[in-house]
Scaffold this active site. Structure first.
Site, PDB file in Angstrom:
ATOM      1  N   GLN A   1       0.799  -1.213   0.000  1.00  0.00           N
ATOM      2  CA  GLN A   1       0.000   0.000   0.000  1.00  0.00           C
ATOM      3  C   GLN A   1       0.839   1.274   0.000  1.00  0.00           C
ATOM      4  O   GLN A   1       0.331   2.337  -0.344  1.00  0.00           O
ATOM      5  CB  GLN A   1      -0.954  -0.014   1.211  1.00  0.00           C
ATOM      6  CG  GLN A   1      -1.996  -1.108   1.078  1.00  0.00           C
ATOM      7  CD  GLN A   1      -2.926  -1.177   2.269  1.00  0.00           C
ATOM      8  OE1 GLN A   1      -2.634  -1.843   3.248  1.00  0.00           O
ATOM      9  NE2 GLN A   1      -4.047  -0.493   2.194  1.00  0.00           N
TER      10      GLN A   1
ATOM     11  N   ARG B   1       3.900  -0.344  12.939  1.00  0.00           N
ATOM     12  CA  ARG B   1       3.561  -1.662  12.395  1.00  0.00           C
ATOM     13  C   ARG B   1       3.590  -1.579  10.874  1.00  0.00           C
ATOM     14  O   ARG B   1       2.899  -0.739  10.281  1.00  0.00           O
ATOM     15  CB  ARG B   1       2.173  -2.083  12.880  1.00  0.00           C
ATOM     16  CG  ARG B   1       1.679  -3.334  12.199  1.00  0.00           C
ATOM     17  CD  ARG B   1       0.347  -3.848  12.734  1.00  0.00           C
ATOM     18  NE  ARG B   1      -0.004  -5.029  11.987  1.00  0.00           N
ATOM     19  CZ  ARG B   1      -0.986  -5.087  11.077  1.00  0.00           C
ATOM     20  NH1 ARG B   1      -1.759  -4.065  10.850  1.00  0.00           N
ATOM     21  NH2 ARG B   1      -1.191  -6.206  10.399  1.00  0.00           N
TER      22      ARG B   1
ATOM     23  N   HIS C   1       1.046  -9.518   4.147  1.00  0.00           N
ATOM     24  CA  HIS C   1      -0.134  -8.645   4.050  1.00  0.00           C
ATOM     25  C   HIS C   1      -0.608  -8.720   2.591  1.00  0.00           C
ATOM     26  O   HIS C   1      -0.618  -7.741   1.865  1.00  0.00           O
ATOM     27  CB  HIS C   1       0.239  -7.225   4.482  1.00  0.00           C
ATOM     28  CG  HIS C   1      -0.927  -6.340   4.825  1.00  0.00           C
ATOM     29  ND1 HIS C   1      -1.083  -5.741   6.053  1.00  0.00           N
ATOM     30  CD2 HIS C   1      -1.977  -5.928   4.086  1.00  0.00           C
ATOM     31  CE1 HIS C   1      -2.185  -4.994   6.046  1.00  0.00           C
ATOM     32  NE2 HIS C   1      -2.752  -5.095   4.861  1.00  0.00           N
TER      33      HIS C   1
ATOM     34  N   ASN D   1      -1.539 -10.945   8.108  1.00  0.00           N
ATOM     35  CA  ASN D   1      -2.530  -9.911   8.328  1.00  0.00           C
ATOM     36  C   ASN D   1      -3.839 -10.344   7.677  1.00  0.00           C
ATOM     37  O   ASN D   1      -3.887 -10.581   6.471  1.00  0.00           O
ATOM     38  CB  ASN D   1      -2.119  -8.586   7.690  1.00  0.00           C
ATOM     39  CG  ASN D   1      -3.195  -7.530   7.905  1.00  0.00           C
ATOM     40  OD1 ASN D   1      -3.329  -7.027   9.007  1.00  0.00           O
ATOM     41  ND2 ASN D   1      -3.986  -7.232   6.884  1.00  0.00           N
ATOM     42  N   GLU D   2      -4.878 -10.487   8.489  1.00  0.00           N
ATOM     43  CA  GLU D   2      -6.238 -10.707   7.988  1.00  0.00           C
ATOM     44  C   GLU D   2      -6.327 -11.821   6.952  1.00  0.00           C
ATOM     45  O   GLU D   2      -6.681 -11.566   5.785  1.00  0.00           O
ATOM     46  CB  GLU D   2      -6.803  -9.395   7.404  1.00  0.00           C
ATOM     47  CG  GLU D   2      -6.764  -8.222   8.372  1.00  0.00           C
ATOM     48  CD  GLU D   2      -7.372  -6.955   7.795  1.00  0.00           C
ATOM     49  OE1 GLU D   2      -7.673  -6.910   6.592  1.00  0.00           O
ATOM     50  OE2 GLU D   2      -7.549  -5.984   8.560  1.00  0.00           O
TER      51      GLU D   2
ATOM     52  N   ASN E   1      -7.777  -6.393  14.247  1.00  0.00           N
ATOM     53  CA  ASN E   1      -8.136  -5.237  13.413  1.00  0.00           C
ATOM     54  C   ASN E   1      -9.646  -5.082  13.454  1.00  0.00           C
ATOM     55  O   ASN E   1     -10.383  -6.017  13.134  1.00  0.00           O
ATOM     56  CB  ASN E   1      -7.693  -5.453  11.963  1.00  0.00           C
ATOM     57  CG  ASN E   1      -6.188  -5.545  11.815  1.00  0.00           C
ATOM     58  OD1 ASN E   1      -5.440  -5.315  12.776  1.00  0.00           O
ATOM     59  ND2 ASN E   1      -5.721  -5.871  10.620  1.00  0.00           N
TER      60      ASN E   1
ATOM     61  N   TYR F   1     -12.959  -2.573  12.378  1.00  0.00           N
ATOM     62  CA  TYR F   1     -13.487  -1.427  11.630  1.00  0.00           C
ATOM     63  C   TYR F   1     -15.001  -1.260  11.753  1.00  0.00           C
ATOM     64  O   TYR F   1     -15.510  -0.165  11.729  1.00  0.00           O
ATOM     65  CB  TYR F   1     -13.135  -1.561  10.140  1.00  0.00           C
ATOM     66  CG  TYR F   1     -11.657  -1.344   9.873  1.00  0.00           C
ATOM     67  CD1 TYR F   1     -11.145  -0.065   9.683  1.00  0.00           C
ATOM     68  CD2 TYR F   1     -10.776  -2.415   9.844  1.00  0.00           C
ATOM     69  CE1 TYR F   1      -9.794   0.143   9.463  1.00  0.00           C
ATOM     70  CE2 TYR F   1      -9.407  -2.214   9.624  1.00  0.00           C
ATOM     71  CZ  TYR F   1      -8.932  -0.925   9.433  1.00  0.00           C
ATOM     72  OH  TYR F   1      -7.596  -0.724   9.226  1.00  0.00           O
TER      73      TYR F   1
ATOM     74  N   GLU G   1      -5.077  -2.528  13.976  1.00  0.00           N
ATOM     75  CA  GLU G   1      -5.624  -1.585  12.989  1.00  0.00           C
ATOM     76  C   GLU G   1      -6.964  -1.072  13.477  1.00  0.00           C
ATOM     77  O   GLU G   1      -7.806  -1.850  13.943  1.00  0.00           O
ATOM     78  CB  GLU G   1      -5.853  -2.235  11.619  1.00  0.00           C
ATOM     79  CG  GLU G   1      -4.623  -2.461  10.809  1.00  0.00           C
ATOM     80  CD  GLU G   1      -4.937  -3.036   9.425  1.00  0.00           C
ATOM     81  OE1 GLU G   1      -6.027  -2.761   8.886  1.00  0.00           O
ATOM     82  OE2 GLU G   1      -4.086  -3.777   8.917  1.00  0.00           O
TER      83      GLU G   1
ATOM     84  N   TRP H   1      -4.752   2.992  11.946  1.00  0.00           N
ATOM     85  CA  TRP H   1      -4.635   2.782  10.502  1.00  0.00           C
ATOM     86  C   TRP H   1      -5.211   4.009   9.818  1.00  0.00           C
ATOM     87  O   TRP H   1      -6.387   4.250   9.948  1.00  0.00           O
ATOM     88  CB  TRP H   1      -5.388   1.520  10.048  1.00  0.00           C
ATOM     89  CG  TRP H   1      -5.193   1.296   8.569  1.00  0.00           C
ATOM     90  CD1 TRP H   1      -5.918   1.836   7.555  1.00  0.00           C
ATOM     91  CD2 TRP H   1      -4.147   0.520   7.966  1.00  0.00           C
ATOM     92  NE1 TRP H   1      -5.409   1.448   6.356  1.00  0.00           N
ATOM     93  CE2 TRP H   1      -4.318   0.639   6.572  1.00  0.00           C
ATOM     94  CE3 TRP H   1      -3.090  -0.249   8.458  1.00  0.00           C
ATOM     95  CZ2 TRP H   1      -3.468   0.005   5.671  1.00  0.00           C
ATOM     96  CZ3 TRP H   1      -2.257  -0.878   7.557  1.00  0.00           C
ATOM     97  CH2 TRP H   1      -2.456  -0.742   6.178  1.00  0.00           C
TER      98      TRP H   1
ATOM     99  N   GLU I   1      -5.606   1.774  -1.406  1.00  0.00           N
ATOM    100  CA  GLU I   1      -6.631   1.010  -0.693  1.00  0.00           C
ATOM    101  C   GLU I   1      -7.179  -0.113  -1.592  1.00  0.00           C
ATOM    102  O   GLU I   1      -8.321  -0.139  -1.982  1.00  0.00           O
ATOM    103  CB  GLU I   1      -7.731   1.951  -0.178  1.00  0.00           C
ATOM    104  CG  GLU I   1      -8.896   1.300   0.551  1.00  0.00           C
ATOM    105  CD  GLU I   1      -8.527   0.408   1.740  1.00  0.00           C
ATOM    106  OE1 GLU I   1      -7.453   0.571   2.329  1.00  0.00           O
ATOM    107  OE2 GLU I   1      -9.329  -0.484   2.042  1.00  0.00           O
ATOM    108  N   TRP I   2      -6.284  -1.002  -1.976  1.00  0.00           N
ATOM    109  CA  TRP I   2      -6.637  -2.238  -2.677  1.00  0.00           C
ATOM    110  C   TRP I   2      -7.548  -1.977  -3.880  1.00  0.00           C
ATOM    111  O   TRP I   2      -7.233  -1.116  -4.681  1.00  0.00           O
ATOM    112  CB  TRP I   2      -7.208  -3.246  -1.667  1.00  0.00           C
ATOM    113  CG  TRP I   2      -6.246  -3.403  -0.510  1.00  0.00           C
ATOM    114  CD1 TRP I   2      -6.402  -2.962   0.759  1.00  0.00           C
ATOM    115  CD2 TRP I   2      -4.909  -3.979  -0.540  1.00  0.00           C
ATOM    116  NE1 TRP I   2      -5.290  -3.237   1.520  1.00  0.00           N
ATOM    117  CE2 TRP I   2      -4.365  -3.862   0.754  1.00  0.00           C
ATOM    118  CE3 TRP I   2      -4.130  -4.607  -1.537  1.00  0.00           C
ATOM    119  CZ2 TRP I   2      -3.083  -4.313   1.084  1.00  0.00           C
ATOM    120  CZ3 TRP I   2      -2.855  -5.061  -1.206  1.00  0.00           C
ATOM    121  CH2 TRP I   2      -2.356  -4.920   0.094  1.00  0.00           C
TER     122      TRP I   2
HETATM  123  O1  IFM Z   1      -6.225  -0.901   4.084  1.00  0.00           O
HETATM  124  C1  IFM Z   1      -6.714  -2.027   4.737  1.00  0.00           C
HETATM  125  C2  IFM Z   1      -5.561  -2.848   5.286  1.00  0.00           C
HETATM  126  O2  IFM Z   1      -4.691  -3.236   4.291  1.00  0.00           O
HETATM  127  C3  IFM Z   1      -6.096  -4.096   5.958  1.00  0.00           C
HETATM  128  N1  IFM Z   1      -7.125  -3.791   6.906  1.00  0.00           N
HETATM  129  C4  IFM Z   1      -8.184  -2.914   6.488  1.00  0.00           C
HETATM  130  C5  IFM Z   1      -7.618  -1.653   5.875  1.00  0.00           C
HETATM  131  C6  IFM Z   1      -8.748  -0.711   5.436  1.00  0.00           C
HETATM  132  O3  IFM Z   1      -9.543  -1.333   4.479  1.00  0.00           O
END
Ligand code: IFM
Length: 446
Positions: free
Chosen positions: A21, A78, A122, A166-167, A293, A295, A347, A393, A400-401
């Site tokens: 990213q 991180r 990641h 990660n995730e 993480n 959100y 995050e 984060w 952003e992907w």
């Molecule tokens: O940007 C992402 C991150 O790479 C992984 N967790 C969620 C973030 C927000 O979408």
């Protein structure tokens, strides 16, 4: 939101990013391509048609970015390592120029007294391994363990924590479940098998890193949410139970209990993964910490169209409900169900439609978001959950992907045309907040 929550002096305050990213330099100094290079170079995959080729150019600008962190007074940073930067094919030869980059970054952090928290994976799998089946191929888990051991051997005494993944939920469900993420596959059976191989690779990597021996705490970072039924109907309650089983318990149960959740296995039926003898014992081993993480929550409705949550606190620019109470609920639920190790919130943050006006970025909504989540995590902490730190984060606006650069999560604004960094109001606020939390330390850093 003006409440001030005092955290213990030992609490870790940080910011987070990930390699793909922010780094850019996608083919520089011997780096091999990753599946995200391939994906972003394929027309139609990314909403705004952008790539990670340059991103925030952090590969070249890391001294400036570390200086920004030092100015914020954070304790910790991180970040993730790009596997194909240090091992271009994902197996075989190492790339010393790639290792040198992370060595330079660590030196810069060390010189500023900022602890490094490293994530090994990641989402940016070396394309060379994808060409051999990627995470569907069980061998990838063994290659990952080799890479993990090498990171621990080289850097294990210089970093505070190493997270394997990660995730993994995202790789499995977005990479293989609905094709939104690389490698762009939509196949439930494959997605479930991939999730097992990711967990297996976590376990293999934990053992391999332990054999090397290092001072780093070893663990994994999971994205999680509570799953609330939209109504009290039996169908909605069943949907919520399955959502929690497939998303949270699917990763937690094997790690902490040594088995997959019954409910998810039953619903998956023929799509359940092939699990070899001994796999679950490999996955079910002690971890030193867990990264969480958070959100949003999941709101489960079986109606058509699905019933929506009230969103009393509004939504972020991602369209995600702002729901801090879910963080307290989730932490307490996990605490009740598992023998948890120390937890870091690795995050938490929000995308906001930030614009520069007269050189200022007034992102009050982000400050409010973070404050509410800090209060929520502290509520859980006061009820006995062992939470050691919080990573916002993200440090920088970044790629952003599949949304490309359209969504801004940073507390530092990035002008992608010039690479100019500008601290948003939230960055100034975070610095002041950390001074309030531990005046002595920040005064020393200044
Ligand atoms: O940007 C992402 C991150 O790479 C992984 N967790 C969620 C973030 C927000 O979408």
């Amino acid at each position: 939101m003006t409440d001030f929550t005092q955290f213990p002096a030992s609490f870790t305050w940080g910011v987070a990013t990930s390699a793909f990213q922010i780094e850019g330099a996608w083919n520089v100094d011997g780096k091999g391509p990753s599946i995200w290079d391939t994906f972003t170079h394929t027309p139609g995959k990314i909403i705004d048609g952008t790539t990670g080729d340059v991103a925030c150019d952090h590969y070249h600008r890391y001294p400036e970015d570390v200086a920004i962190m030092a100015g914020l007074g954070v304790d910790a940073y991180r970040f993730s390592m790009a596997w194909s930067r240090v091992q271009p094919q994902g197996k075989g030869a190492w790339n010393e120029a790639g290792w040198d980059f992370y060595d330079r970054l660590l030196k810069e952090l060390e010189s500023r007294h900022i602890d490094a928290h490293v994530t090994l994976f990641h989402w940016d799998l070396p394309q060379g391994l994808q060409d051999e089946g990627g995470w569907l191929n069980r061998d990838t888990a063994y290659h990952f363990a080799t890479y993990a051991a090498e990171v621990a051997r080289r850097f294990g005494n210089r970093v505070k924590t190493i997270a394997t993944h990660n995730e993994p939920w995202c790789t499995a469900n977005l990479g293989y479940g609905n094709a939104q993420f690389a490698p762009g596959v939509a196949n439930l059976k494959q997605s479930v098998q991939v999730s097992h191989h990711l967990l297996l690779s976590h376990g293999l990597a934990m053992s391999a890193m332990r054999e090397v021996g290092s001072t780093a705490q070893l663990g994994i970072v999971l994205n999680q949410w509570t799953a609330d039924p939209a109504t009290d109907s039996e169908a909605d309650r069943a949907a919520a139970a399955f959502e929690y089983a497939r998303s949270v318990e699917w990763f937690m149960d094997p790690i902490f209990k040594g088995h997959y959740p019954e409910l998810a296995l039953r619903v998956y039926g023929d799509n359940a993964p092939v699990v070899e003898d001994g796999d679950l014992a490999i996955i079910h081993q002690k971890i030193d910490f867990m990264g969480l993480n958070y959100y949003f929550r999941s709101f489960c409705s079986t109606e058509t169209p699905p019933r929506q949550p009230e969103c009393k606190l509004g939504k972020t620019d991602m369209g995600w409900e702002i729901y801090p109470d879910g963080l307290t609920e989730l932490l307490l639920k996990l605490h009740a169900a598992y023998a948890l190790p120390p937890i870091y919130i690795t995050e938490n943050g929000m995308a906001n439609p930030d614009t520069i006006v007269d050189g200022e970025i007034a992102d009050a909504a982000r400050i409010d978001f973070v404050l509410r989540h800090l209060k929520a995590l502290n509520d859980a902490r006061l009820q006995g959950v062992n939470i050691q730190g919080y990573f916002l984060w993200s440090l920088l606006d970044n790629f952003e992907w599949n949304s490309g650069y359209a969504k801004r999560f940073g507390i530092v604004h990035v002008d992608y045309a010039t690479q100019k960094r500008t601290l948003k109001h939230s960055a100034h606020w975070y610095r002041d907040y950390l001074i309030q939390q531990r005046p002595q330390k920040t005064a020393n850093a200044a």
